[in-house]
Design a protein around this motif. Structure first.
Motif, PDB file in Angstrom:
ATOM      1  N   GLN A 170       0.837  -1.195   0.000  1.00 46.35           N
ATOM      2  CA  GLN A 170       0.000   0.000   0.000  1.00 46.35           C
ATOM      3  C   GLN A 170       0.875   1.250   0.000  1.00 46.35           C
ATOM      4  O   GLN A 170       1.976   1.238   0.558  1.00 46.35           O
ATOM      5  CB  GLN A 170      -0.931  -0.001   1.223  1.00 46.35           C
ATOM      6  CG  GLN A 170      -0.190  -0.131   2.553  1.00 46.35           C
ATOM      7  CD  GLN A 170      -1.141  -0.167   3.741  1.00 46.35           C
ATOM      8  OE1 GLN A 170      -2.351  -0.130   3.574  1.00 46.35           O
ATOM      9  NE2 GLN A 170      -0.593  -0.215   4.941  1.00 46.35           N
ATOM     10  N   ILE A 171       0.362   2.313  -0.656  1.00 48.26           N
ATOM     11  CA  ILE A 171       1.063   3.596  -0.642  1.00 48.26           C
ATOM     12  C   ILE A 171       0.038   4.719  -0.549  1.00 48.26           C
ATOM     13  O   ILE A 171      -1.133   4.546  -0.909  1.00 48.26           O
ATOM     14  CB  ILE A 171       1.945   3.820  -1.894  1.00 48.26           C
ATOM     15  CG1 ILE A 171       1.142   3.671  -3.190  1.00 48.26           C
ATOM     16  CG2 ILE A 171       3.154   2.924  -1.903  1.00 48.26           C
ATOM     17  CD1 ILE A 171       1.900   4.059  -4.452  1.00 48.26           C
ATOM     18  N   ALA A 172       0.498   5.862  -0.046  1.00 44.73           N
ATOM     19  CA  ALA A 172      -0.310   7.088  -0.047  1.00 44.73           C
ATOM     20  C   ALA A 172       0.531   8.149  -0.741  1.00 44.73           C
ATOM     21  O   ALA A 172       1.669   8.406  -0.340  1.00 44.73           O
ATOM     22  CB  ALA A 172      -0.653   7.510   1.373  1.00 44.73           C
ATOM     23  N   ILE A 173      -0.034   8.738  -1.791  1.00 45.97           N
ATOM     24  CA  ILE A 173       0.754   9.634  -2.631  1.00 45.97           C
ATOM     25  C   ILE A 173      -0.057  10.888  -2.950  1.00 45.97           C
ATOM     26  O   ILE A 173      -1.279  10.800  -3.141  1.00 45.97           O
ATOM     27  CB  ILE A 173       1.191   8.879  -3.911  1.00 45.97           C
ATOM     28  CG1 ILE A 173       2.148   9.696  -4.742  1.00 45.97           C
ATOM     29  CG2 ILE A 173       0.014   8.410  -4.731  1.00 45.97           C
ATOM     30  CD1 ILE A 173       2.888   8.859  -5.785  1.00 45.97           C
ATOM     31  N   THR A 174       0.586  12.049  -2.936  1.00 46.21           N
ATOM     32  CA  THR A 174      -0.125  13.312  -3.135  1.00 46.21           C
ATOM     33  C   THR A 174      -0.935  13.266  -4.428  1.00 46.21           C
ATOM     34  O   THR A 174      -0.395  13.058  -5.520  1.00 46.21           O
ATOM     35  CB  THR A 174       0.854  14.498  -3.180  1.00 46.21           C
ATOM     36  OG1 THR A 174       1.640  14.465  -1.993  1.00 46.21           O
ATOM     37  CG2 THR A 174       0.108  15.818  -3.242  1.00 46.21           C
ATOM     38  N   GLY A 175      -2.242  13.442  -4.283  1.00 49.32           N
ATOM     39  CA  GLY A 175      -3.174  13.202  -5.377  1.00 49.32           C
ATOM     40  C   GLY A 175      -2.959  14.072  -6.595  1.00 49.32           C
ATOM     41  O   GLY A 175      -2.995  13.605  -7.726  1.00 49.32           O
ATOM     42  N   ARG A 176      -2.715  15.362  -6.365  1.00 48.38           N
ATOM     43  CA  ARG A 176      -2.642  16.304  -7.476  1.00 48.38           C
ATOM     44  C   ARG A 176      -1.533  15.950  -8.464  1.00 48.38           C
ATOM     45  O   ARG A 176      -1.747  15.869  -9.667  1.00 48.38           O
ATOM     46  CB  ARG A 176      -2.416  17.701  -6.884  1.00 48.38           C
ATOM     47  CG  ARG A 176      -2.460  18.811  -7.886  1.00 48.38           C
ATOM     48  CD  ARG A 176      -2.304  20.145  -7.168  1.00 48.38           C
ATOM     49  NE  ARG A 176      -1.550  21.063  -8.014  1.00 48.38           N
ATOM     50  CZ  ARG A 176      -0.784  22.024  -7.554  1.00 48.38           C
ATOM     51  NH1 ARG A 176      -0.633  22.171  -6.260  1.00 48.38           N
ATOM     52  NH2 ARG A 176      -0.147  22.827  -8.379  1.00 48.38           N
ATOM     53  N   LEU A 219       7.479  11.600  -3.946  1.00 50.18           N
ATOM     54  CA  LEU A 219       7.532  11.304  -2.505  1.00 50.18           C
ATOM     55  C   LEU A 219       6.169  10.794  -2.051  1.00 50.18           C
ATOM     56  O   LEU A 219       5.135  11.187  -2.588  1.00 50.18           O
ATOM     57  CB  LEU A 219       7.903  12.557  -1.716  1.00 50.18           C
ATOM     58  CG  LEU A 219       9.312  13.105  -1.965  1.00 50.18           C
ATOM     59  CD1 LEU A 219       9.511  14.412  -1.194  1.00 50.18           C
ATOM     60  CD2 LEU A 219      10.372  12.083  -1.544  1.00 50.18           C
ATOM     61  N   SER A 220       6.205   9.922  -1.050  1.00 50.50           N
ATOM     62  CA  SER A 220       4.940   9.398  -0.518  1.00 50.50           C
ATOM     63  C   SER A 220       4.794   9.787   0.948  1.00 50.50           C
ATOM     64  O   SER A 220       5.736  10.273   1.571  1.00 50.50           O
ATOM     65  CB  SER A 220       4.898   7.875  -0.653  1.00 50.50           C
ATOM     66  OG  SER A 220       5.770   7.294   0.290  1.00 50.50           O
ATOM     67  N   MET A 221       3.603   9.565   1.486  1.00 51.24           N
ATOM     68  CA  MET A 221       3.350   9.738   2.922  1.00 51.24           C
ATOM     69  C   MET A 221       3.100   8.368   3.533  1.00 51.24           C
ATOM     70  O   MET A 221       2.995   7.368   2.830  1.00 51.24           O
ATOM     71  CB  MET A 221       2.154  10.664   3.144  1.00 51.24           C
ATOM     72  CG  MET A 221       2.418  12.099   2.726  1.00 51.24           C
ATOM     73  SD  MET A 221       1.142  13.209   3.342  1.00 51.24           S
ATOM     74  CE  MET A 221       1.311  14.552   2.165  1.00 51.24           C
ATOM     75  N   ASN A 222       2.963   8.346   4.836  1.00 53.91           N
ATOM     76  CA  ASN A 222       2.777   7.082   5.555  1.00 53.91           C
ATOM     77  C   ASN A 222       1.368   6.540   5.289  1.00 53.91           C
ATOM     78  O   ASN A 222       0.375   7.089   5.762  1.00 53.91           O
ATOM     79  CB  ASN A 222       2.987   7.318   7.053  1.00 53.91           C
ATOM     80  CG  ASN A 222       2.875   6.016   7.842  1.00 53.91           C
ATOM     81  OD1 ASN A 222       2.648   4.944   7.275  1.00 53.91           O
ATOM     82  ND2 ASN A 222       3.029   6.107   9.145  1.00 53.91           N
ATOM     83  N   ALA A 223       1.304   5.446   4.519  1.00 51.78           N
ATOM     84  CA  ALA A 223       0.004   4.882   4.137  1.00 51.78           C
ATOM     85  C   ALA A 223      -0.792   4.416   5.357  1.00 51.78           C
ATOM     86  O   ALA A 223      -2.038   4.408   5.329  1.00 51.78           O
ATOM     87  CB  ALA A 223       0.202   3.715   3.173  1.00 51.78           C
ATOM     88  N   ALA A 224      -0.104   4.057   6.435  1.00 54.03           N
ATOM     89  CA  ALA A 224      -0.808   3.592   7.645  1.00 54.03           C
ATOM     90  C   ALA A 224      -1.636   4.711   8.274  1.00 54.03           C
ATOM     91  O   ALA A 224      -2.565   4.446   9.043  1.00 54.03           O
ATOM     92  CB  ALA A 224       0.201   3.062   8.657  1.00 54.03           C
ATOM     93  N   GLU A 225      -1.307   5.958   7.955  1.00 54.53           N
ATOM     94  CA  GLU A 225      -2.057   7.094   8.528  1.00 54.53           C
ATOM     95  C   GLU A 225      -3.314   7.416   7.730  1.00 54.53           C
ATOM     96  O   GLU A 225      -4.147   8.199   8.171  1.00 54.53           O
ATOM     97  CB  GLU A 225      -1.166   8.353   8.564  1.00 54.53           C
ATOM     98  CG  GLU A 225      -0.038   8.276   9.570  1.00 54.53           C
ATOM     99  CD  GLU A 225       0.839   9.525   9.522  1.00 54.53           C
ATOM    100  OE1 GLU A 225       0.445  10.520   8.853  1.00 54.53           O
ATOM    101  OE2 GLU A 225       1.906   9.511  10.158  1.00 54.53           O
TER     102      GLU A 225
END
Length: 370
Positions: free
Chosen positions: A66-72, A109-115
Motif C-alpha cells: 500500500q502507498i499514499a501519494i499526493t493526489g494532485r 515522494l509518498s506519505m505514511n500509508a498507515a495514517e
C-alpha cells in the motif's frame, strides 16, 4: 509494492476518486490518494471525511502493498505518461514511489500509508438494492433543484424517504421544488435522510452502465453508501429537518398548458439572453390564443419576444419566472411534450412530464413591477 496496469484504467480510476481529495486538507494525509495492491486488483481510494470514493482495477502484482501519494501530482503524472502501461514500485526505506511508462521515469515522494483513513464498507440499519437506471432518473430529476447556499445546509441536499414500497427524492432551494418517487414490488424499509447533492452528482456522473445494474444502498443515521460494479461511494448525511414539501404543491390547477418541450426550452433559452444580466433573470410568459408568448426586457440591453404554439385549457394568464428555473427542469424532461399547470399570476406553478405521473416540479413566480 510493485505493480503494473493499463494506463487508461488507472487514469479513469484516479479521475473518479480525485473528486474526494481534500483541496484544503485538515491534515496532509487527506491530500493523498491511497493505493492498495493485492489479489490481482489495485484499489484506489480518496476521502475528505465528507465523501469517500473507492474504485478497483485489475493489475499485475509482483509485490502486494500500500502507498499514499499526493493526489494532485500523481494524477497529472499518470495522465501525461506516454505508454499504454504503467509500472509503479515503492521503496519503503526511501519513501519514494517510482513510476515508469515507455521511456518516461518519475519519482514522487509518498506519505505514511498507515495514517490514511481507509474506507471500510459500511454496515447500516437499512440496506436495499435498486437498479441504476431507476436511481439515475430519481437523482437526475431532483438534484439540480438543490440550493448552493451553505448557510442553510438542509437545502443543499436531496431529501430521501423510503417508506415501505415507495422511494421518494425531493430537492428545493425554497424558490423551486423537484419531487420524484418510484414504487417497488416489495417493502424496502423506512428511513428519512438528507443526502448532500455533491455525492449525488458524483453518483450520476459514474452511473453510466447501458445495461441496468444493481446499486446497493446502505444507510445509517449519519452516513450513506452506494456500491455498484467496481465503485464504492460513501458520504456523510446532512443533519436537520427537511421542510414538509407537500404543503407547497397545489392540489389542483385552473389552467393547463401543453407545449413541445424542445421548442419551449429553446425559446426560453433565446429570450433569456436579454434577461440573464439582470438580478433575477426574469422572463414573462403570456398564455393566450393557444400560444405562449415569451418576453424579456432589460433597459440597458433591449427586448426579446418569441411565441410558440400551445394547447390551452382554462383561463388565459400572464406570469413571470426566473428563466434559469424553467430551463433547468426542461433539460431534465424526457417526454416530447410537457404540461405547465397554473392558477394565479403569483401562485406556484407546476411543470409535469407527459408520461410520468411520479414527477412534479413546482416553481414560484416572480413579482414584476407591471
Amino acid at each position: 509494492m510493485k505493480i503494473s496496469c493499463a494506463k487508461n484504467e488507472l487514469v479513469n480510476a484516479l479521475s473518479i476518486v480525485s473528486k474526494a481529495v481534500a483541496t484544503k486538507p485538515q491534515t496532509p494525509i487527506l491530500s493523498c490518494i491511497y493505493l492498495r495492491a493485492e489479489n490481482g486488483m489495485l484499489e484506489v481510494q480518496a476521502t475528505n471525511y465528507e465523501i469517500g470514493l473507492v474504485t478497483r482495477i485489475p493489475a499485475e502484482i509482483d509485490e502486494p502493498g500500500q502507498i499514499a501519494i499526493t493526489g494532485r501530482y500523481f494524477q497529472e503524472v499518470i495522465r501525461k505518461l506516454p505508454g499504454e502501461n504503467v509500472s509503479i514500485s515503492f521503496n519503503r526505506e526511501e519513501k519514494i514511489v517510482h513510476i515508469n511508462s515507455n521511456q518516461a521515469n518519475f519519482t514522487l515522494l509518498s506519505m505514511n500509508a498507515a495514517e490514511f483513513p481507509t474506507i471500510k464498507e459500511m454496515e447500516g440499519n437499512l440496506q436495499f438494492k435498486i437498479k441504476d437506471n431507476i436511481l439515475r432518473s430519481l437523482v437526475k430529476k431532483t438534484v439540480f433543484a438543490c440550493s448552493n447556499d451553505e448557510s442553510r445546509p438542509v437545502f443543499t441536499g436531496c431529501y430521501m424517504e423510503v417508506a415501505d414500497t415507495r422511494f421518494t427524492m425531493a430537492a428545493t432551494n425554497t424558490h423551486r421544488l423537484a419531487v420524484k418517487f418510484e414504487t417497488f414490488d416489495d417493502t424496502i424499509g423506512n428511513i428519512k435522510i438528507i443526502v448532500p447533492s455533491r455525492i449525488l452528482q458524483e453518483l450520476l456522473h459514474n452511473m453510466t452502465s447501458e445495461i441496468p445494474t444493481d446499486v446497493t444502498v446502505t444507510c445509517t443515521y449519519n452516513q450513506i453508501s452506494f456500491a455498484f460494479e467496481n465503485l464504492y461511494m460513501t458520504s456523510r448525511l446532512i443533519e436537520g429537518a427537511f421542510p414538509d414539501y407537500h404543503r407547497v404543491i397545489p392540489p389542483d390547477f385552473s389552467t393547463i398548458v401543453t407545449v413541445a418541450t424542445a421548442d419551449f426550452s429553446a425559446a426560453v433559452d433565446r429570450v433569456s439572453l436579454i434577461s440573464r444580466s439582470g438580478d433575477y433573470n426574469i422572463i414573462k410568459l403570456e398564455f393566450a390564443n393557444n400560444q405562449v408568448n415569451i418576453s424579456s426586457t432589460n433597459p440597458d440591453i433591449g427586448n426579446a419576444e418569441e411565441s410558440i404554439p400551445a394547447s390551452l385549457e382554462g383561463p388565459e394568464l400572464s406570469i413571470a419566472f426566473n428563466a434559469q428555473y424553467i430551463m433547468d427542469v426542461l433539460k431534465n424532461v424526457d417526454s416530447e411534450n410537457c404540461h405547465i399547470k397554473l392558477n394565479q399570476p403569483l401562485s406556484p406553478a407546476a411543470i409535469r412530464e407527459d408520461d410520468d405521473e411520479n414527477y412534479t416540479y413546482i416553481v414560484t413566480p416572480v413579482r414584476t413591477a407591471h
